[in-house]
Write a protein that holds these residues in place. Sequence first.
Motif, PDB file in Angstrom:
ATOM      1  N   ALA A  74      83.476 116.928  23.792  1.00 40.56           N
ATOM      2  CA  ALA A  74      84.762 116.430  24.281  1.00 40.56           C
ATOM      3  C   ALA A  74      84.982 116.810  25.745  1.00 40.56           C
ATOM      4  O   ALA A  74      85.634 116.075  26.482  1.00 40.56           O
ATOM      5  CB  ALA A  74      85.900 116.990  23.417  1.00 40.56           C
ATOM      6  N   LEU A  75      84.407 117.953  26.180  1.00 49.01           N
ATOM      7  CA  LEU A  75      84.538 118.367  27.574  1.00 49.01           C
ATOM      8  C   LEU A  75      83.540 117.660  28.486  1.00 49.01           C
ATOM      9  O   LEU A  75      83.553 117.857  29.685  1.00 49.01           O
ATOM     10  CB  LEU A  75      84.341 119.884  27.699  1.00 49.01           C
ATOM     11  CG  LEU A  75      85.455 120.755  27.155  1.00 49.01           C
ATOM     12  CD1 LEU A  75      85.083 122.225  27.307  1.00 49.01           C
ATOM     13  CD2 LEU A  75      86.768 120.486  27.863  1.00 49.01           C
ATOM     14  N   GLY A  76      82.655 116.875  27.916  1.00 48.62           N
ATOM     15  CA  GLY A  76      81.668 116.161  28.728  1.00 48.62           C
ATOM     16  C   GLY A  76      80.362 116.915  28.817  1.00 48.62           C
ATOM     17  O   GLY A  76      79.821 117.095  29.908  1.00 48.62           O
ATOM     18  N   ASN A  77      79.883 117.400  27.682  1.00 46.97           N
ATOM     19  CA  ASN A  77      78.608 118.104  27.585  1.00 46.97           C
ATOM     20  C   ASN A  77      78.529 119.346  28.470  1.00 46.97           C
ATOM     21  O   ASN A  77      77.496 119.641  29.053  1.00 46.97           O
ATOM     22  CB  ASN A  77      77.430 117.162  27.875  1.00 46.97           C
ATOM     23  CG  ASN A  77      77.164 116.245  26.704  1.00 46.97           C
ATOM     24  OD1 ASN A  77      77.393 116.619  25.554  1.00 46.97           O
ATOM     25  ND2 ASN A  77      76.692 115.046  26.992  1.00 46.97           N
ATOM     26  N   VAL A  78      79.608 120.037  28.597  1.00 38.33           N
ATOM     27  CA  VAL A  78      79.596 121.319  29.306  1.00 38.33           C
ATOM     28  C   VAL A  78      79.004 122.339  28.347  1.00 38.33           C
ATOM     29  O   VAL A  78      79.483 122.504  27.229  1.00 38.33           O
ATOM     30  CB  VAL A  78      81.017 121.745  29.725  1.00 38.33           C
ATOM     31  CG1 VAL A  78      81.021 123.140  30.305  1.00 38.33           C
ATOM     32  CG2 VAL A  78      81.594 120.740  30.697  1.00 38.33           C
ATOM     33  N   ASP A  79      77.944 122.982  28.769  1.00 33.42           N
ATOM     34  CA  ASP A  79      77.286 123.955  27.900  1.00 33.42           C
ATOM     35  C   ASP A  79      77.945 125.320  28.081  1.00 33.42           C
ATOM     36  O   ASP A  79      77.813 125.946  29.127  1.00 33.42           O
ATOM     37  CB  ASP A  79      75.789 124.027  28.231  1.00 33.42           C
ATOM     38  CG  ASP A  79      75.020 124.824  27.203  1.00 33.42           C
ATOM     39  OD1 ASP A  79      75.646 125.328  26.238  1.00 33.42           O
ATOM     40  OD2 ASP A  79      73.787 124.940  27.354  1.00 33.42           O
ATOM     41  N   LEU A  80      78.675 125.744  27.046  1.00 35.97           N
ATOM     42  CA  LEU A  80      79.365 127.029  27.113  1.00 35.97           C
ATOM     43  C   LEU A  80      78.395 128.202  27.173  1.00 35.97           C
ATOM     44  O   LEU A  80      78.710 129.256  27.702  1.00 35.97           O
ATOM     45  CB  LEU A  80      80.286 127.203  25.898  1.00 35.97           C
ATOM     46  CG  LEU A  80      81.432 126.223  25.770  1.00 35.97           C
ATOM     47  CD1 LEU A  80      82.170 126.451  24.459  1.00 35.97           C
ATOM     48  CD2 LEU A  80      82.378 126.377  26.935  1.00 35.97           C
TER      49      LEU A  80
END
Length: 189
Positions: A74-80
Motif C-alpha cells: 500500500a505504501l508503494g513497495n517500500v521495504d521496511l
Amino acid sequence: MGRGKIEIKLIENPTNRQVTYSKRRNGIFKKAHELSVLCDAKVSLIIFSKNNKMHEYVTPGLTTKRMIDQYQEALGNVDLWCSHYERMLEKLRKLKEINNKLRGEIRLGADLDNLNFQQLQSLEEELISSSAMIRERKISNDRGANLLHVIKTRTETCKKKVKNLEQVNRSLMLGIEDKYMVHPHYLMM
C-alpha cells in the motif's frame, strides 16, 4: 446514568494503571474483532506493555507478516526491512574491522623481523613484567580463595557452637522450671 469524563493523563498508581491497561486492552481487542467480523476488514493490532510483553490480535485466517507485506504494498513497495538490514551490514563491517585490527595486535611474531635490538629488548621486558603481574594476580586470587575457605570453615564452626549453646540453654531452662515449679501431684496431698 452515564460515566463522567476522565482526564487523559498517566495513571500514577501502578496497580490502577495495570488494571486499566488490562481492561482497555481487552476492550480494544473486542473492538478490533467486531470491526473484522462486521465489516469484513483485515485487522492487525499489536500492543507492547510497559514490561515489553506483547499482545496481538490478527483477523482470523491472516498472519501479522501478511498484514505487514500488504502494508508495504500500500505504501508503494517500500521495504521496511531494507534500512534495518543495511544498518546491520554496516555494523557487521565495523565489527570485522575491529576484529581484524585486534587479530593484528595479537599476532606478536609476525612483525618481529622489522624490530631492532633495542625494541626487542624492551618488548622482552614488557613480556616479563606482564607475566609477573599475571602471576601476582593468580597468587592473590589463590590467597583470596584460601581466605574464603578459612572464613567459611570458621563460620560453620561458630554456627555449630551456637546450636550447642542453645541446646544447653534449653536444658538449663527445663531444669529451672522443674526445680521452681509446683507439680500438680504435690497439690493433691
